[in-house]
Write a protein that holds these residues in place. Structure first.
Motif, PDB file in Angstrom:
ATOM      1  N   ARG A   1       8.091  24.929  23.966  1.00  0.00           N
ATOM      2  CA  ARG A   1       6.538  24.003  24.525  1.00  0.00           C
ATOM      3  C   ARG A   1       6.470  22.907  25.632  1.00  0.00           C
ATOM      4  NH1 ARG A   1       7.062  21.213  19.653  1.00  0.00           N
ATOM      5  NH2 ARG A   1       7.402  18.855  20.753  1.00  0.00           N
ATOM      6  N   GLU A   2       7.370  22.733  25.954  1.00  0.00           N
ATOM      7  CA  GLU A   2       6.890  22.737  27.363  1.00  0.00           C
ATOM      8  C   GLU A   2       6.480  22.887  28.371  1.00  0.00           C
ATOM      9  OE1 GLU A   2       9.934  19.505  30.773  1.00  0.00           O
ATOM     10  OE2 GLU A   2      11.099  19.986  28.539  1.00  0.00           O
ATOM     11  N   PHE A   3       7.084  24.944  28.250  1.00  0.00           N
ATOM     12  CA  PHE A   3       7.001  25.501  29.177  1.00  0.00           C
ATOM     13  C   PHE A   3       6.127  26.329  28.397  1.00  0.00           C
ATOM     14  CE2 PHE A   3      11.212  24.485  30.328  1.00  0.00           C
ATOM     15  CZ  PHE A   3      11.402  24.064  31.265  1.00  0.00           C
ATOM     16  N   ARG A   4       4.847  26.305  27.469  1.00  0.00           N
ATOM     17  CA  ARG A   4       4.767  27.274  27.458  1.00  0.00           C
ATOM     18  C   ARG A   4       3.364  28.011  28.506  1.00  0.00           C
ATOM     19  NH1 ARG A   4       2.182  30.613  25.954  1.00  0.00           N
ATOM     20  NH2 ARG A   4       0.631  31.197  23.258  1.00  0.00           N
ATOM     21  N   PRO A   5       2.871  27.108  29.377  1.00  0.00           N
ATOM     22  CA  PRO A   5       2.149  27.496  30.206  1.00  0.00           C
ATOM     23  C   PRO A   5       2.797  28.833  31.105  1.00  0.00           C
ATOM     24  CG  PRO A   5       1.539  25.221  29.995  1.00  0.00           C
ATOM     25  CD  PRO A   5       3.095  25.214  29.076  1.00  0.00           C
ATOM     26  N   GLN A   6       4.300  28.777  30.774  1.00  0.00           N
ATOM     27  CA  GLN A   6       4.611  29.966  31.605  1.00  0.00           C
ATOM     28  C   GLN A   6       5.275  31.170  31.138  1.00  0.00           C
ATOM     29  OE1 GLN A   6       7.446  26.158  34.680  1.00  0.00           O
ATOM     30  NE2 GLN A   6       7.409  28.472  35.400  1.00  0.00           N
ATOM     31  N   LEU A   7       4.812  31.005  29.392  1.00  0.00           N
ATOM     32  CA  LEU A   7       5.403  31.841  28.785  1.00  0.00           C
ATOM     33  C   LEU A   7       3.908  32.541  28.532  1.00  0.00           C
ATOM     34  CD1 LEU A   7       7.620  29.941  26.217  1.00  0.00           C
ATOM     35  CD2 LEU A   7       8.170  31.540  28.245  1.00  0.00           C
ATOM     36  N   LEU A   8       3.723  33.629  28.514  1.00  0.00           N
ATOM     37  CA  LEU A   8       2.497  34.807  28.368  1.00  0.00           C
ATOM     38  C   LEU A   8       3.293  35.869  27.266  1.00  0.00           C
ATOM     39  CD1 LEU A   8       1.202  35.448  31.502  1.00  0.00           C
ATOM     40  CD2 LEU A   8       0.561  33.866  30.192  1.00  0.00           C
ATOM     41  N   LEU A   9       2.956  36.275  26.471  1.00  0.00           N
ATOM     42  CA  LEU A   9       3.053  36.589  25.193  1.00  0.00           C
ATOM     43  C   LEU A   9       1.406  38.353  25.002  1.00  0.00           C
ATOM     44  CD1 LEU A   9       4.395  34.867  24.928  1.00  0.00           C
ATOM     45  CD2 LEU A   9       4.938  35.995  22.407  1.00  0.00           C
ATOM     46  N   ASP A  10       1.885  39.667  25.192  1.00  0.00           N
ATOM     47  CA  ASP A  10       0.959  40.698  25.404  1.00  0.00           C
ATOM     48  C   ASP A  10       1.247  41.617  24.969  1.00  0.00           C
ATOM     49  OD1 ASP A  10       1.841  41.026  27.485  1.00  0.00           O
ATOM     50  OD2 ASP A  10       0.599  42.297  28.447  1.00  0.00           O
ATOM     51  N   MET A  11       0.619  42.239  23.928  1.00  0.00           N
ATOM     52  CA  MET A  11       1.281  43.925  23.562  1.00  0.00           C
ATOM     53  C   MET A  11       0.713  44.635  24.427  1.00  0.00           C
ATOM     54  SD  MET A  11       2.445  43.311  20.013  1.00  0.00           S
ATOM     55  CE  MET A  11       2.658  44.874  20.137  1.00  0.00           C
TER      56      MET A  11
END
Length: 305
Positions: free
Chosen positions: A133-143
């Motif tokens: 959760r601390e690194f949520r801005p640096q995690l991108l998820l897409d299909m």
């Protein structure tokens, strides 16, 4: 003469006639069968009267077509000598047999649902796990057309790797090791790609360039995923793409272009990669290759890929 001697005994004889034969009802059964057949016949005729003429033509063609042709396709005339037209043991029309394309579509649908479920699981993990959760801005998820893509991007004040090297920072190690076990929950393979920005090394591209750096960083990410519990045979390929695929095309030197891209491959992407690998000539012998040496950390210009 006494009264007994003079009395006359009268005997009446009745001729017994033949018993009449019991009535036979077999004709009623035959009549009932006849009426049932007629009712079925008129029911079929009534149903056919409701079918459009073009469909009637298709029905007629089906009954004129040999059985094997109706199932597998081919010439509409049977030249065989078998009793069953076409020699097929079934009368199932071709339209009722799942074709190969239908089976492929069904497998693709299940694959998409599985990857979508994994995406929801990772998103939920990011929201509940304090480290992620601390690194949520640096995690991108897409299909993507190849499957579910998880990107871990750089920030100017929080880079994932040490400057100009593939040394993993502590917080990136924590993120990768938390994600590793999640990828084990589905059978799909993994592709890992490393990306840099467009800033080049001061020494040029001959000794050690962004291509080697991006490949080394992708491999370092693989090591952390495996150390976190991911099965190593799940790795399908490791790619070093340097700055050839920028996340921000208008600013190739932006920090977000430095990233690790993990793709959980769908079935078709895996098949395509396997076909590409099998397209080359088979290798029967490999000469001993020297052990790879660690790449030096070389100075670069202003920004760090």
């Amino acid at each position: 003469m006494s009264q007994d001697s003079t009395s006359t005994r009268i005997v009446i004889r009745r001729k017994r006639g033949h018993e009449e034969d019991a009535p036979h009802g077999s004709w009623k059964i035959a009549y009932a069968d006849f009426m049932t057949a007629m009712m079925a016949f008129f029911l079929v005729m009534w149903l056919l009267s409701l079918v459009p003429p073009k469909d009637l033509h298709a029905i007629a063609e089906y009954f004129r077509t040999p059985l094997i042709t109706a199932i597998t396709g081919g010439p509409k005339y049977d030249h065989g000598s078998t009793v069953i037209p076409g020699g097929a043991p079934t009368v199932i029309p071709q339209s009722l047999i799942p074709s190969e394309s239908d089976a492929e579509a069904e497998q693709d649908r299940h694959d998409t649902l599985r990857l979508d479920g994994l995406r929801q699981e990772i998103e939920q993990l990011i929201e509940t796990d304090p480290v992620l959760r601390e690194f949520r801005p640096q995690l991108l998820l897409d299909m993507t057309p190849d499957g579910l893509r998880v990107q871990i991007i750089d920030q100017q004040n929080r880079p994932m790797f040490a400057t100009g090297s593939a040394q993993v920072q502590t917080y990136l190690r924590d993120v990768l090791r938390h994600l590793g076990p999640v990828f084990n929950r589905i059978p799909n393979s993994i592709s890992i790609a490393g990306h840099t920005d467009s800033t080049q090394y001061a020494s040029g591209e001959r000794l050690y360039s962004n291509w080697e750096l991006s490949a080394d960083r992708a491999n370092a990410a693989r090591q952390e995923l495996v150390a976190g519990g991911m099965s190593e045979p799940k790795i399908k390929r490791i790619l070093g793409l340097a700055s050839s695929v920028s996340l921000v095309k208008d600013n190739p030197g932006a920090a977000v272009n430095r990233r690790i891209s993990i793709v959980v491959l769908n079935r078709r992407a895996e098949q395509r990669i396997d076909k590409q690998n099998a397209a080359g000539a088979p290798v029967t012998h490999l000469d001993a290759l020297p052990e790879p040496q660690a790449a030096p950390s070389l100075p670069r210009f202003a920004a760090t890929p």
